[in-house]
Write an enzyme that holds these catalytic residues in place. Structure first.
Site, PDB file in Angstrom:
ATOM      1  N   CYS A   2       4.313   2.623  -2.722  1.00 10.52           N
ATOM      2  CA  CYS A   2       3.067   2.329  -2.015  1.00 10.52           C
ATOM      3  C   CYS A   2       3.288   2.180  -0.513  1.00 10.52           C
ATOM      4  O   CYS A   2       4.318   1.673  -0.075  1.00 10.52           O
ATOM      5  CB  CYS A   2       2.487   1.031  -2.534  1.00 10.52           C
ATOM      6  N   TRP A  73       1.413   3.933  -5.585  1.00  7.43           N
ATOM      7  CA  TRP A  73       2.284   4.427  -6.658  1.00  7.43           C
ATOM      8  C   TRP A  73       1.998   3.500  -7.840  1.00  7.43           C
ATOM      9  O   TRP A  73       2.301   2.311  -7.791  1.00  7.43           O
ATOM     10  CB  TRP A  73       3.741   4.341  -6.229  1.00  7.43           C
ATOM     11  N   ASN A  97       0.895  -3.920  -1.743  1.00  4.72           N
ATOM     12  CA  ASN A  97       2.176  -3.360  -2.196  1.00  4.72           C
ATOM     13  C   ASN A  97       2.905  -4.453  -2.968  1.00  4.72           C
ATOM     14  O   ASN A  97       2.900  -5.608  -2.524  1.00  4.72           O
ATOM     15  CB  ASN A  97       3.065  -2.976  -1.011  1.00  4.72           C
ATOM     16  N   GLY A  98       3.565  -4.086  -4.052  1.00  4.98           N
ATOM     17  CA  GLY A  98       4.327  -5.078  -4.813  1.00  4.98           C
ATOM     18  C   GLY A  98       3.721  -5.269  -6.194  1.00  4.98           C
ATOM     19  O   GLY A  98       2.929  -4.448  -6.658  1.00  4.98           O
ATOM     20  N   GLU A 479      25.954  11.609 -10.599  1.00  3.92           N
ATOM     21  CA  GLU A 479      25.049  11.986  -9.518  1.00  3.92           C
ATOM     22  C   GLU A 479      24.513  13.410  -9.726  1.00  3.92           C
ATOM     23  O   GLU A 479      23.335  13.674  -9.499  1.00  3.92           O
ATOM     24  CB  GLU A 479      25.775  11.841  -8.174  1.00  3.92           C
ATOM     25  N   GLU A 486      16.034  14.410 -11.754  1.00  3.52           N
ATOM     26  CA  GLU A 486      15.012  13.953 -10.804  1.00  3.52           C
ATOM     27  C   GLU A 486      14.043  15.059 -10.411  1.00  3.52           C
ATOM     28  O   GLU A 486      12.842  14.845 -10.383  1.00  3.52           O
ATOM     29  CB  GLU A 486      15.688  13.484  -9.488  1.00  3.52           C
TER      30      GLU A 486
HETATM   31  C1  G6P Z   1      14.766   5.762  -5.567  1.00  6.16           C
HETATM   32  C2  G6P Z   1      15.043   7.137  -4.992  1.00  6.16           C
HETATM   33  C3  G6P Z   1      16.525   7.480  -5.163  1.00  6.16           C
HETATM   34  C4  G6P Z   1      17.379   6.405  -4.551  1.00  6.16           C
HETATM   35  C5  G6P Z   1      17.047   5.018  -5.121  1.00  6.16           C
HETATM   36  C6  G6P Z   1      17.720   3.914  -4.334  1.00  6.16           C
HETATM   37  O1  G6P Z   1      14.888   5.790  -6.943  1.00  6.16           O
HETATM   38  O2  G6P Z   1      14.243   8.095  -5.634  1.00  6.16           O
HETATM   39  O3  G6P Z   1      16.800   8.728  -4.530  1.00  6.16           O
HETATM   40  O4  G6P Z   1      18.723   6.684  -4.798  1.00  6.16           O
HETATM   41  O5  G6P Z   1      15.641   4.783  -5.016  1.00  6.16           O
HETATM   42  O6  G6P Z   1      17.152   3.863  -3.060  1.00  6.16           O
HETATM   43  P1  G6P Z   1      17.859   3.276  -1.789  1.00  6.16           P
HETATM   44  O7  G6P Z   1      16.854   3.460  -0.685  1.00  6.16           O
HETATM   45  O8  G6P Z   1      18.106   1.829  -2.085  1.00  6.16           O
HETATM   46  O9  G6P Z   1      19.105   4.040  -1.568  1.00  6.16           O
END
Ligand code: G6P
Length: 603
Positions: A2, A73, A97-98, A479, A486
């Site tokens: 969001c 979202w 948001n939240g 990964e 994804e």
């Molecule tokens: C979401 C994104 C990922 C990311 C994860 C952690 O799920 O889609 O691509 O790795 O958050 O996000 P950060 O900003 O903490 O790296």
């Protein structure tokens, strides 16, 4: 996830500012969007399921000098127009948001008090509470304070009310900032990017603080009503406008930016290509000397970077572990003295990582934030800051931030080792030499794109795929699988090669493409045996390997990896390309995959 933006301006309408801000926040991931403007007798709300472009269409003739906008979202309630924010109730419209955790209880109380609910969201309770407080005769700020005081969970709230040219806001747990153009424009947003080029100064709202902006200025108080200090900071202007250029998607652009991003990061952290502990800031040397144990906390792709770093740290004899933030926060370590808690996050706002860092800090750890967004919550809260320096990343699936994080984690490993006097000069020189080669080696890795495109045709037709590796290439296998699922929505699993025969081998048949990671290192004979076991069961192998891997009749792409340490960074590149080209063939929304968000600000 969001996004919030709000604006008050004396001399002009704010529609363009709100729409521009929401467009900037689109990359975070959302599924509906809305605006609300203040009118004399009511608030005017317009909302759509889907994209901001659609919202732009339906709001062409609507404007106002005070308004708020939101990209939602969905968490509670379907992602449709009626659940979109701002939520209009009585004389107010509110965006949130939240997650409000006590929403069910509040909804029951409010329903008993005669309130009728129109949405399935958790947020609507806040709109009712605010509207009721105003109806009781509270001024707007007091009404917001009383509302915030009743909420449990995480929130950034902004609201407008009929006949009142101001925006009330409150924050606890979800990012929120205010900004000004230094004239008569005041703004609020969940992310500095939304105010890029509009505000020149910013004030990051702290947890359990509320306030009010109008064209006359800003009032900031705690939820208890105490006046709060206003700590304004310059907002770096023109922080890059991110354009696609010649690329079809931001993900493609970001994959190809990696050599330059890494070169810039090396320049920032190793000026003159020397490792200097002073570069980490005051007190870093003694802090690193005192460090007995490292815990690296992260989510998603950042967690995979954390896992790889544990192999490096252990290699230098530093006790460490990587923890999934959402697990760590509810099962923290009993920390002894000398623990360094490193939070790794692209956004620096991921709710679970932020909260796990706070948990570690309150248990006595010293915290380091390794983030890509300089003014993020983690950057502001940690004892020590390391910037990933990858540049703005728009694609939801992390790519260049991953390799930039790995680069910094390797530098941190060396710094910790050097501070403990266990880094031999020759080893330091050797690793730094490997690092210097990194941009060149990444450029070379990008050259196998055509072969990867060929592989992608097979993967695009599969229902399921496996990725297997050993040592630092095991987290990389995780990964590779995460990237594929994804953005292409194909089921994929990463597996430690030695674990295959304990279960995953049962999945192997000729319909499941399997990526094997076989770099030139001491474990090459072991991974070669594991791949042979797969081939013997009709598994269709696609192997990324160094020069020494030798398995006749296996589809193999060769990579030059520059030595043990850098190998996972180089092998990451073809895995990203494989996910990208598979998704391209499947025609998915690559930069904004379904159901996912770039910045995950809820638990
Ligand atoms: C979401 C994104 C990922 C990311 C994860 C952690 O799920 O889609 O691509 O790795 O958050 O996000 P950060 O900003 O903490 O790296």
């Amino acid at each position: 996830m969001c996004g919030i933006v709000g604006a008050c301006r004396a001399d002009n309408g704010v529609r363009q500012i709100l729409l521009r801000g929401l467009t900037t926040l689109e990359y975070r991931g959302y599924d509906s969007a809305g605006l609300a403007f203040v009118g004399d007798k009511n608030v005017q709300r317009l909302a759509v399921a889907g994209r901001v472009a659609k919202l732009r269409q339906i709001t062409k003739i609507t404007d106002g000098s005070t308004g708020i906008g939101h990209t939602r979202w969905a968490t509670h309630g379907a992602p449709d127009e009626h659940n979109a924010h701002p939520i209009a109730v009585g004389q107010v419209a509110l965006a949130h948001n939240g997650i409000i955790e006590n929403h069910a209880e509040l909804r029951r109380e409010l329903t008993d008090a005669g309130r009728v609910f129109h949405t399935d969201t958790d947020s609507e309770v806040a709109a009712h509470l605010l509207d009721m407080a105003l109806a009781d005769g509270d001024d707007f700020l007091t009404a917001m304070r009383r509302t915030a005081a009743k909420l449990h969970g995480a929130y950034a709230l902004v609201a407008v009310a009929a006949g009142n040219n101001s925006i009330a806001f409150a924050r606890d747990g979800s990012p929120l900032m205010a900004g000004t153009d230094n004239k008569n424009g005041f703004f609020v947003a969940s992310d500095a990017q939304a105010l890029n080029g509009i505000a020149h100064r910013a004030l990051y709202v702290e947890d359990r603080h509320c306030g009010l902006i109008s064209t006359a200025g800003i009032t900031l108080v705690t939820t208890d009503g105490e006046t709060a200090a206003q700590n304004w900071q310059p907002l770096p202007s023109g922080s890059e406008t991110v354009l696609l250029g010649e690329h079809r998607h931001f993900m493609e652009k970001e994959i190809f930016e990696q050599p330059d991003a890494i070169a810039a990061a090396l320049q920032h952290h190793l000026p003159k290509h020397q490792l200097s502990l002073r570069h980490f800031g005051n007190g870093a040397t003694s802090l690193f000397k005192r460090t007995r144990q490292v815990v690296i906390i992260a989510c998603g792709t950042s967690y995979h970077a954390a896992l790889i770093a544990t192999y490096w740290l252990r290699n230098f004899g530093i006790p460490c572990r990587a923890a999934i933030a959402s697990e760590y926060r509810y099962c923290p370590d009993k920390l002894a003295a000398g623990v360094l808690a490193v939070g790794v996050s692209q956004s620096g706002e991921t709710a679970d990582t932020l909260s796990a860092m706070r948990t570690a800090k309150s248990a006595g750890a010293t915290t380091v934030a390794l983030v890509n967004v300089p003014h993020s919550a983690m950057a502001r809260e940690a004892d020590l800051l390391m910037l990933a320096c990858a540049g703005t990343e728009i694609g939801v699936a992390a790519t260049k931030s991953f390799t930039a994080q790995l680069t910094q984690l390797l530098i941190l490993t060396l710094a910790l080792t050097k501070a403990r006097n266990v880094l031999a000069p020759a080893q330091e020189e050797d690793t730094l030499m490997q690092l210097r080669q990194l941009p060149y080696l990444m450029r070379r890795a990008l050259l196998i794109e055509d072969d990867i495109r060929r592989w992608a045709r097979v993967f695009a037709g599969a229902d399921s795929a496996l990725f297997i590796g050993r040592h630092t290439h095991y987290p990389l296998a995780l990964e590779g699988a995460l990237k594929l699922k994804e953005i292409s929505y194909i089921h994929a699993e990463g597996c430690a090669a030695g674990e295959l025969k304990h279960g995953t081998l049962a999945l192997v048949d000729k319909r499941v493409p399997i990526v094997g990671l076989a770099p030139d290192n001491e474990l090459l004979p072991k991974i070669t045996s594991n791949l042979a076991e797969v081939a013997a069961r009709d598994g269709r192998l696609f192997v990324l390997a160094g020069e020494k891997f030798d398995m006749p009749a296996t589809d193999t792409l060769r990579l030059q990896d520059g030595g043990n340490f850098l190998s996972p960074l180089i092998y990451a590149v073809p895995l990203q390309l494989l996910a990208y080209h598979t998704a391209l063939q499947k025609g998915t929304d690559i930069d904004k995959p379904r159901n996912l968000a770039k910045s995950v600000t809820v638990e």
